[in-house]
Write a protein that holds these residues in place. Structure first.
Motif, mmCIF file in Angstrom:
data_model
loop_
_atom_site.group_PDB
_atom_site.id
_atom_site.type_symbol
_atom_site.label_atom_id
_atom_site.label_comp_id
_atom_site.label_asym_id
_atom_site.label_seq_id
_atom_site.Cartn_x
_atom_site.Cartn_y
_atom_site.Cartn_z
ATOM 1 N N SER A 1 1.067 -1.214 -0.110
ATOM 2 C CA SER A 1 -0.466 -0.062 0.587
ATOM 3 C C SER A 1 0.899 1.284 0.128
ATOM 4 C CB SER A 1 -1.091 -0.235 1.150
ATOM 5 O OG SER A 1 -1.442 1.223 1.081
ATOM 6 N N GLY A 2 1.867 1.345 1.186
ATOM 7 C CA GLY A 2 2.937 2.543 0.409
ATOM 8 C C GLY A 2 3.482 2.568 -0.332
ATOM 9 N N ALA A 3 4.000 1.282 -0.927
ATOM 10 C CA ALA A 3 4.752 1.365 -2.625
ATOM 11 C C ALA A 3 3.639 2.293 -3.375
ATOM 12 C CB ALA A 3 5.283 0.245 -2.193
ATOM 13 N N ILE A 4 2.611 1.742 -3.249
ATOM 14 C CA ILE A 4 1.275 2.111 -4.181
ATOM 15 C C ILE A 4 1.070 3.717 -4.269
ATOM 16 C CG2 ILE A 4 -0.993 2.187 -4.760
ATOM 17 C CD1 ILE A 4 -0.710 -0.954 -4.014
ATOM 18 N N ASP B 1 11.063 8.575 -5.991
ATOM 19 C CA ASP B 1 12.582 7.443 -6.549
ATOM 20 C C ASP B 1 12.243 6.113 -5.545
ATOM 21 O OD1 ASP B 1 13.192 7.717 -4.214
ATOM 22 O OD2 ASP B 1 15.071 9.302 -5.211
ATOM 23 N N LEU B 2 13.146 5.279 -6.315
ATOM 24 C CA LEU B 2 12.738 3.477 -5.553
ATOM 25 C C LEU B 2 13.577 3.634 -3.851
ATOM 26 C CD1 LEU B 2 13.145 0.359 -5.856
ATOM 27 C CD2 LEU B 2 15.698 0.768 -6.543
ATOM 28 N N PHE B 3 14.228 4.914 -3.666
ATOM 29 C CA PHE B 3 14.547 5.071 -2.126
ATOM 30 C C PHE B 3 13.095 5.712 -1.693
ATOM 31 C CE2 PHE B 3 15.746 7.681 0.987
ATOM 32 C CZ PHE B 3 16.499 6.116 1.864
ATOM 33 N N GLY B 4 12.564 6.049 -2.170
ATOM 34 C CA GLY B 4 10.926 6.882 -1.868
ATOM 35 C C GLY B 4 10.287 5.487 -1.093
ATOM 36 N N VAL B 5 10.121 5.064 -2.412
ATOM 37 C CA VAL B 5 8.829 4.029 -2.283
ATOM 38 C C VAL B 5 9.653 2.844 -1.422
ATOM 39 C CG1 VAL B 5 8.105 1.852 -3.538
ATOM 40 C CG2 VAL B 5 9.048 3.876 -5.273
ATOM 41 N N TYR B 6 11.013 2.828 -1.129
ATOM 42 C CA TYR B 6 11.437 1.517 0.048
ATOM 43 C C TYR B 6 10.456 2.403 1.266
ATOM 44 C CZ TYR B 6 13.475 -1.876 -2.404
ATOM 45 O OH TYR B 6 13.361 -3.395 -3.294
ATOM 46 N N ILE B 7 10.934 3.730 1.541
ATOM 47 C CA ILE B 7 10.881 4.472 2.391
ATOM 48 C C ILE B 7 9.382 4.139 3.055
ATOM 49 C CG2 ILE B 7 10.604 6.514 4.077
ATOM 50 C CD1 ILE B 7 12.989 4.887 3.908
ATOM 51 N N GLY C 1 6.886 2.467 1.615
ATOM 52 C CA GLY C 1 5.761 1.091 1.910
ATOM 53 C C GLY C 1 6.320 0.865 3.917
ATOM 54 N N ILE C 2 8.269 1.097 3.922
ATOM 55 C CA ILE C 2 8.568 0.198 5.347
ATOM 56 C C ILE C 2 7.874 1.097 6.109
ATOM 57 C CG2 ILE C 2 10.503 0.357 6.767
ATOM 58 C CD1 ILE C 2 10.375 -1.904 5.302
ATOM 59 N N VAL C 3 7.439 2.558 6.170
ATOM 60 C CA VAL C 3 6.834 2.946 7.119
ATOM 61 C C VAL C 3 5.667 2.660 7.249
ATOM 62 C CG1 VAL C 3 6.298 5.605 7.503
ATOM 63 C CG2 VAL C 3 8.261 4.845 7.127
ATOM 64 N N THR C 4 4.711 3.094 6.302
ATOM 65 C CA THR C 4 3.432 2.240 6.382
ATOM 66 C C THR C 4 3.149 0.871 7.305
ATOM 67 O OG1 THR C 4 3.284 3.472 4.237
ATOM 68 C CG2 THR C 4 1.326 1.973 5.349
ATOM 69 N N ALA C 5 4.069 -0.082 6.863
ATOM 70 C CA ALA C 5 3.670 -1.646 7.403
ATOM 71 C C ALA C 5 4.117 -1.277 8.138
ATOM 72 C CB ALA C 5 5.231 -2.573 6.538
ATOM 73 N N PHE C 6 4.613 -0.610 9.496
ATOM 74 C CA PHE C 6 5.718 -0.588 10.956
ATOM 75 C C PHE C 6 5.322 0.539 11.379
ATOM 76 C CE2 PHE C 6 8.518 -3.556 8.487
ATOM 77 C CZ PHE C 6 7.992 -4.255 9.667
ATOM 78 N N GLY C 7 4.807 1.581 10.699
ATOM 79 C CA GLY C 7 4.132 2.882 11.521
ATOM 80 C C GLY C 7 3.131 2.737 12.113
ATOM 81 N N GLY D 1 -2.766 3.727 12.442
ATOM 82 C CA GLY D 1 -1.741 3.816 12.399
ATOM 83 C C GLY D 1 -0.447 4.567 10.950
ATOM 84 N N GLY D 2 -0.298 3.137 10.962
ATOM 85 C CA GLY D 2 0.126 3.366 9.292
ATOM 86 C C GLY D 2 0.181 4.431 8.561
ATOM 87 N N GLY D 3 -0.724 4.026 7.855
ATOM 88 C CA GLY D 3 -1.388 4.569 6.745
ATOM 89 C C GLY D 3 -1.144 5.921 7.379
ATOM 90 N N ILE D 4 -2.253 5.921 9.028
ATOM 91 C CA ILE D 4 -1.840 7.606 8.708
ATOM 92 C C ILE D 4 -0.184 8.726 8.671
ATOM 93 C CG2 ILE D 4 -1.835 9.440 10.387
ATOM 94 C CD1 ILE D 4 -4.141 7.726 12.128
ATOM 95 N N VAL D 5 0.413 7.566 8.834
ATOM 96 C CA VAL D 5 1.802 8.480 8.378
ATOM 97 C C VAL D 5 1.839 8.300 7.109
ATOM 98 C CG1 VAL D 5 4.599 7.828 9.393
ATOM 99 C CG2 VAL D 5 2.743 7.269 10.687
ATOM 100 N N ARG D 6 2.158 7.064 6.131
ATOM 101 C CA ARG D 6 1.775 7.467 5.431
ATOM 102 C C ARG D 6 1.410 8.640 4.247
ATOM 103 N NH1 ARG D 6 -2.160 2.771 2.346
ATOM 104 N NH2 ARG D 6 -3.274 4.738 3.100
ATOM 105 N N ASP D 7 0.072 8.037 4.832
ATOM 106 C CA ASP D 7 -0.809 10.130 3.977
ATOM 107 C C ASP D 7 -0.073 11.444 4.716
ATOM 108 O OD1 ASP D 7 -2.039 8.169 3.063
ATOM 109 O OD2 ASP D 7 -4.567 8.468 4.597
ATOM 110 N N LEU D 8 0.329 11.392 5.408
ATOM 111 C CA LEU D 8 0.630 12.367 5.906
ATOM 112 C C LEU D 8 1.980 12.806 5.237
ATOM 113 C CD1 LEU D 8 0.536 12.571 9.948
ATOM 114 C CD2 LEU D 8 -0.535 14.284 8.062
#
Length: 203
Positions: A17-20, A28-34, A36-42, A129-136
Motif C-alpha cells: 500500500s505504501g509503495a503504491i 524514486d526507488l528509495f522513496g518507495v522503500y521508505i 512502504g516500510i513506514v506504512t508497514a511498521f508505523g 497508524g501506518g496509513g496515517i503516517v503514510r498519508d502525512l
C-alpha cells in the motif's frame, strides 16, 4: 499462530500500500522503500508508544522487515500492465492491512492483559497508524480522519476481541474476512459517517 499470520498479512499488505502511494506520487526507488516500510511498521510503533512498550521492540522483527522489503521489491518490479489499476490495488491492500493489523494489535493488547478500552485503542492505532503516517508523508489527508468509514472497522475488531466474542484461530480468520469485506464495501458504496461543515457557502 494467528498473531504471526496476521502480522505477516498486515506487513505485506501495508508495505505494498505504501509503495503504491509512493509510485503514484512519483517517488524514486528509495522513496518507495521508505514509504512502504513506514506504512508497514508505523502503526505498531505508535501502538507501542501509547501502551508503554519500548519502540526498540520494533527492531527485533528482522523477518518482518525482510518480508516487507521483498514485497516492495516484487511489486516495484511488476509489469506495468499488471498494476495499471493501481487505485484498486491500493484500496484492496489497504483494507487487508487495516483488518490484519487491527486484529493483531487487539490480540497484542489482550496478551498484555489490558482492559477493553486499551484493546480498542491498540486495534485502531495498529490498524490505521501506518496509513496515517503514510498519508502525512505523501501530503494527503489521512483516510482515518475523513468522513469515510475507516477506523471504525478497526475499532469494531478491537471490541469483538476485547469482549472475547471470538475464540480460536478459525473465528479470528472469519473476523479478518468480515472486517476486510466491510472496509471494501464502505469505499465501494461510499458509506460515510455523519459530519458537519462550518464553512459557509458564498453566493
Amino acid at each position: 499462530m494467528a498473531w504471526e499470520v496476521f502480522s505477516i498479512i498486515g506487513t505485506i499488505a501495508f508495505a505494498i500500500s505504501g509503495a503504491i502511494i509512493a509510485m503514484e506520487e512519483e517517488y524514486d526507488l528509495f522513496g518507495v522503500y521508505i514509504l512502504g516500510i513506514v506504512t508497514a511498521f508505523g502503526g505498531g510503533a505508535i501502538r507501542n508508544l501509547l501502551i508503554g512498550l519500548p519502540v526498540t521492540t520494533l527492531w527485533g522483527q528482522d523477518m518482518m522487515f525482510q518480508i516487507a522489503l521483498s514485497a516492495i521489491t516484487l511489486f516495484f518490479l511488476f509489469p506495468h500492465r499488471l498494476i495499471r489499476h493501481w487505485h484498486r490495488w491500493g484500496n484492496l491492500t489497504d483494507a487487508i492491512g487495516l483488518s490484519a493489523f487491527a486484529i493483531q494489535g487487539a490480540l497484542y493488547a489482550v496478551k498484555l492483559d489490558m482492559p477493553v478500552s486499551a484493546v480498542v485503542v491498540a486495534a485502531v492505532l495498529t490498524g490505521s497508524g501506518g496509513g496515517i503516517v503514510r498519508d502525512l508523508l505523501a501530503r494527503r489527508k489521512p483516510v482515518v480522519l475523513r468522513d469515510e468509514i475507516y477506523g471504525v472497522w478497526a475499532a469494531l475488531a478491537g471490541l469483538v476481541i476485547g469482549f472475547g466474542v471470538v475464540a480460536g484461530d478459525l473465528f479470528l480468520y472469519v473476523l479478518f474476512v468480515v472486517i476486510t469485506v466491510l472496509r471494501i464495501l464502505s469505499y465501494t458504496f461510499k458509506w460515510r459517517l455523519p459530519f458537519r461543515k462550518l464553512k459557509q457557502s458564498t453566493v
